[in-house]
Motif scaffolding. Structure first.
Motif, mmCIF file in Angstrom:
data_model
loop_
_atom_site.group_PDB
_atom_site.id
_atom_site.type_symbol
_atom_site.label_atom_id
_atom_site.label_comp_id
_atom_site.label_asym_id
_atom_site.label_seq_id
_atom_site.Cartn_x
_atom_site.Cartn_y
_atom_site.Cartn_z
ATOM 1 N N VAL B 113 36.639 50.160 75.521
ATOM 2 C CA VAL B 113 36.993 50.910 74.313
ATOM 3 C C VAL B 113 37.313 49.869 73.239
ATOM 4 C CG1 VAL B 113 38.676 52.461 73.262
ATOM 5 C CG2 VAL B 113 37.882 52.870 75.618
ATOM 6 N N ALA B 114 36.639 49.977 72.102
ATOM 7 C CA ALA B 114 36.815 48.996 71.031
ATOM 8 C C ALA B 114 37.713 49.548 69.939
ATOM 9 C CB ALA B 114 35.468 48.607 70.442
ATOM 10 N N PHE B 115 38.681 48.740 69.540
ATOM 11 C CA PHE B 115 39.567 49.066 68.426
ATOM 12 C C PHE B 115 39.189 48.188 67.238
ATOM 13 C CE2 PHE B 115 42.652 51.685 70.658
ATOM 14 C CZ PHE B 115 42.354 51.388 71.967
ATOM 15 N N LEU B 116 39.002 48.818 66.083
ATOM 16 C CA LEU B 116 38.767 48.064 64.852
ATOM 17 C C LEU B 116 40.012 48.200 63.999
ATOM 18 C CD1 LEU B 116 35.096 49.140 64.649
ATOM 19 C CD2 LEU B 116 35.903 46.778 64.892
ATOM 20 N N ILE B 117 40.601 47.062 63.680
ATOM 21 C CA ILE B 117 41.929 46.975 63.075
ATOM 22 C C ILE B 117 41.785 46.369 61.678
ATOM 23 C CG2 ILE B 117 44.225 45.892 63.343
ATOM 24 C CD1 ILE B 117 43.789 47.516 65.784
ATOM 25 N N GLY B 118 42.526 46.927 60.727
ATOM 26 C CA GLY B 118 42.449 46.452 59.346
ATOM 27 C C GLY B 118 42.809 44.979 59.206
ATOM 28 N N CYS B 119 42.352 44.399 58.124
ATOM 29 C CA CYS B 119 42.407 42.943 57.915
ATOM 30 C C CYS B 119 42.914 42.669 56.517
ATOM 31 C CB CYS B 119 40.982 42.411 58.100
ATOM 32 S SG CYS B 119 40.693 40.767 57.465
ATOM 33 N N SER B 120 43.693 41.610 56.381
ATOM 34 C CA SER B 120 44.288 41.330 55.074
ATOM 35 C C SER B 120 43.254 40.917 54.033
ATOM 36 C CB SER B 120 45.366 40.255 55.195
ATOM 37 O OG SER B 120 44.843 39.096 55.788
ATOM 38 N N PHE B 121 42.042 40.561 54.453
ATOM 39 C CA PHE B 121 41.004 40.303 53.449
ATOM 40 C C PHE B 121 40.887 41.490 52.488
ATOM 41 C CE2 PHE B 121 38.194 37.380 56.362
ATOM 42 C CZ PHE B 121 39.197 36.443 56.371
ATOM 43 N N SER B 122 41.181 42.709 53.018
ATOM 44 C CA SER B 122 40.968 43.916 52.206
ATOM 45 C C SER B 122 41.912 44.006 51.020
ATOM 46 C CB SER B 122 41.137 45.174 53.060
ATOM 47 O OG SER B 122 40.107 45.271 54.000
ATOM 48 N N PHE B 123 43.116 43.425 51.135
ATOM 49 C CA PHE B 123 43.973 43.519 49.950
ATOM 50 C C PHE B 123 43.865 42.282 49.072
ATOM 51 C CE2 PHE B 123 47.291 42.209 53.161
ATOM 52 C CZ PHE B 123 47.669 41.003 52.602
ATOM 53 N N GLU B 124 43.135 41.259 49.550
ATOM 54 C CA GLU B 124 43.043 40.054 48.728
ATOM 55 C C GLU B 124 42.315 40.322 47.415
ATOM 56 O OE1 GLU B 124 41.559 36.860 51.183
ATOM 57 O OE2 GLU B 124 43.590 36.434 51.921
ATOM 58 N N TRP B 125 41.297 41.197 47.454
ATOM 59 C CA TRP B 125 40.600 41.507 46.192
ATOM 60 C C TRP B 125 41.568 42.134 45.198
ATOM 61 C CZ3 TRP B 125 40.491 46.261 43.957
ATOM 62 C CH2 TRP B 125 40.802 47.354 44.778
ATOM 63 N N ALA B 126 42.514 42.969 45.747
ATOM 64 C CA ALA B 126 43.471 43.633 44.858
ATOM 65 C C ALA B 126 44.450 42.609 44.279
ATOM 66 C CB ALA B 126 44.213 44.731 45.603
ATOM 67 N N LEU B 127 44.828 41.615 45.088
ATOM 68 C CA LEU B 127 45.691 40.544 44.566
ATOM 69 C C LEU B 127 44.961 39.786 43.462
ATOM 70 C CD1 LEU B 127 47.315 39.040 47.819
ATOM 71 C CD2 LEU B 127 48.172 40.867 46.337
ATOM 72 N N LEU B 128 43.721 39.381 43.738
ATOM 73 C CA LEU B 128 42.955 38.633 42.742
ATOM 74 C C LEU B 128 42.796 39.438 41.462
ATOM 75 C CD1 LEU B 128 39.962 36.847 44.495
ATOM 76 C CD2 LEU B 128 41.836 35.789 43.206
ATOM 77 N N ALA B 129 42.464 40.735 41.619
ATOM 78 C CA ALA B 129 42.250 41.580 40.437
ATOM 79 C C ALA B 129 43.513 41.696 39.603
ATOM 80 C CB ALA B 129 41.763 42.962 40.870
ATOM 81 N N ALA B 130 44.681 41.569 40.262
ATOM 82 C CA ALA B 130 45.955 41.670 39.546
ATOM 83 C C ALA B 130 46.441 40.304 39.057
ATOM 84 C CB ALA B 130 46.999 42.318 40.456
ATOM 85 N N GLY B 131 45.605 39.276 39.246
ATOM 86 C CA GLY B 131 45.960 37.965 38.714
ATOM 87 C C GLY B 131 46.715 37.066 39.667
ATOM 88 N N VAL B 132 46.814 37.454 40.947
ATOM 89 C CA VAL B 132 47.504 36.614 41.938
ATOM 90 C C VAL B 132 46.485 35.646 42.542
ATOM 91 C CG1 VAL B 132 48.827 36.599 44.084
ATOM 92 C CG2 VAL B 132 49.092 38.518 42.464
ATOM 93 N N PRO B 133 46.678 34.326 42.356
ATOM 94 C CA PRO B 133 45.694 33.382 42.894
ATOM 95 C C PRO B 133 45.750 33.343 44.417
ATOM 96 C CG PRO B 133 47.601 32.204 42.027
ATOM 97 C CD PRO B 133 47.802 33.657 41.685
ATOM 98 N N LEU B 134 44.612 33.014 45.047
ATOM 99 C CA LEU B 134 44.549 32.865 46.510
ATOM 100 C C LEU B 134 44.335 31.395 46.803
ATOM 101 C CD1 LEU B 134 42.316 35.967 47.363
ATOM 102 C CD2 LEU B 134 44.813 35.761 47.599
ATOM 103 N N ARG B 135 45.433 30.707 47.112
ATOM 104 C CA ARG B 135 45.352 29.243 47.290
ATOM 105 C C ARG B 135 44.370 28.860 48.386
ATOM 106 N NH1 ARG B 135 47.561 28.581 42.456
ATOM 107 N NH2 ARG B 135 49.837 28.773 42.384
ATOM 108 N N HIS B 136 44.400 29.599 49.510
ATOM 109 C CA HIS B 136 43.534 29.202 50.626
ATOM 110 C C HIS B 136 42.064 29.334 50.261
ATOM 111 C CE1 HIS B 136 43.989 33.550 51.126
ATOM 112 N NE2 HIS B 136 42.964 33.572 51.941
#
Lengths: 264, 264
Positions: B113-136
């Motif tokens: 049985v496979a579980f697909l779990i959310g990933c923080s990549f999904s909110f990074e676009w929202a951070l970038l769009a709001a002007g929060v830089p992504l250092r990594h």
């Protein structure tokens, strides 16, 4: 004889104490500001299917807690007993309703897993606070609930139609109602439909499948939200050998404040 | 030899096609705007414990989909094959990592049985769009992830510590980062901690347990989010007889747009 104070101002533990002592009334308006929950308890060998059904249908079945097998305790209300603290229960055998007692201590089983599911009462305070009237509350009635022709996504042996609750909302406040409830995804979130009942396969708004009919005011539009009675409809359709639920409208009052389920 | 176009502009099916054909690279920046997911597949008799663990720990383990036993298909990406379409996998036996192949067709089982779990990549676009830089991202590195001393709420046989991802955020943008990620509860939501790593039991930010160390700019504060690698840490702690996961950073690219997980 003692007088019961205003149910709205009771704290949740006091409310549960009255229910445990035998008060068997609907919980709308009790312990204002605290989250109320739907109960569905099934044997452990059905628990995966129920939990997966809830995961696959999060709008009607937002899971707030799942107990360990046999345990009547929940993190939502430390010290509460799920076998006694709900004002009225339903007992199901092979998908048939067989009893509606005020206490299920005598039929509780060591293999029962209880699911506590979010309830639309939790977003009603947010609607009221935003100026959206609640016609059913003003009319002293239970909210109207309907079986729809939308099948939930099945999970193993568990399948059934989505149940919706309906509120009559003034046309110019529909956007407010959508926005405010949409901020509470853990307690059903935004409406699943606005307007024509026939789009959900509902033939007659005056004949709800659960709860009471509610009269709209001129200019009102029916707004439909996914409803926590959906797991009960799935029980009726899926026929597990045994189950215990709350009676519709007779909810479990938790110690969690409604605001905790609000996002953004 | 053909040239691979900019991975960010690929559609998800095209990206999965390249991974299926053998491209084995981290997926950060691929198919921009589409949700990426963590994979954890376990035998069916462990599925209830894993699903309940996720339900009880929704911030690190937001479940986006659960497959039927043996099926490599998911509603998140019709036509995709979970055995081949992730660029790199990890195979676990009794909680030990035994292989990191680019294809798991040969070890897939009919009871998985496979579980697909959310990933923080999904909110990074929202951070970038709001002007929060992504250092990594600016530094071309995988995000830094750490084991914490916070135990997740256990479920049956499954237990383990919460894993967090860390981003260095300019002090005056921390409130923005909290608000924007908080609107996406299905993909980890708001941070679990801002500031002192020691409060989470993290001894040295320069030595992450997963991913790469990331350098902050003057005035940056470390901000910690619950991380979808948490189920892998639980596997290591709970030792099911068999499991397959993605390799950290090598995610499953779905057809779902990140915005669909945004609330309000």
């Amino acid at each position: 004889m003692t007088t019961i104070s205003d149910p709205a101002t009771l704290d949740p533990a006091a409310a549960r104490g009255l229910f445990r002592a035998g008060t068997a009334v609907p919980t709308a308006g009790w312990a204002s500001g605290y989250t109320q929950a739907n109960l569905i308890a099934v044997p452990a060998d059905w628990a995966y299917d129920v939990l997966l059904f809830a995961q696959r249908n999060p709008k009607p079945c937002p899971v707030l807690d799942v107990t360990d097998p046999g345990s009547p305790a929940t993190v939502l209300a430390p010290g509460a007993d799920l076998r006694t603290d709900i004002p009225r229960y339903r007992v199901w055998r092979d998908g048939e309703l067989v009893d509606e007692p005020a206490d299920v201590t005598g039929v509780w089983r060591d293999d029962l897993v209880a699911f506590l599911i979010g309830c639309s009462f939790s977003f009603e305070w947010a609607l009221l606070a935003a100026g959206v009237p609640l016609r059913h509350v003003d009319q002293g009635r239970n909210v109207a609930m309907y079986l729809t022709d939308r099948e939930c996504r099945p999970a193993g042996r568990v399948h059934g139609p989505m149940v919706v609750s309906m509120r009559m909302v003034p046309t110019d406040l529909v956007d407010t109602a959508v926005r405010e409830s949409g901020r509470m995804p853990a307690v059903h979130g935004a409406p699943v439909h606005v307007g024509d009942p026939a789009a959900l396969g509902i033939a007659d708004l005056d004949r709800p499948d659960f709860g009471d009919p509610v009269v709209g005011e001129p200019g009102d539009v029916p707004v439909f939200w996914a409803c926590g009675v959906t797991p009960q409809a799935a029980l009726m359709a899926s026929r597990p050998p045994f189950a215990i639920t709350h009676a519709p409208g007779y909810m479990f009052v938790t110690d969690v404040r409604d605001e905790e389920y609000r996002v953004g």
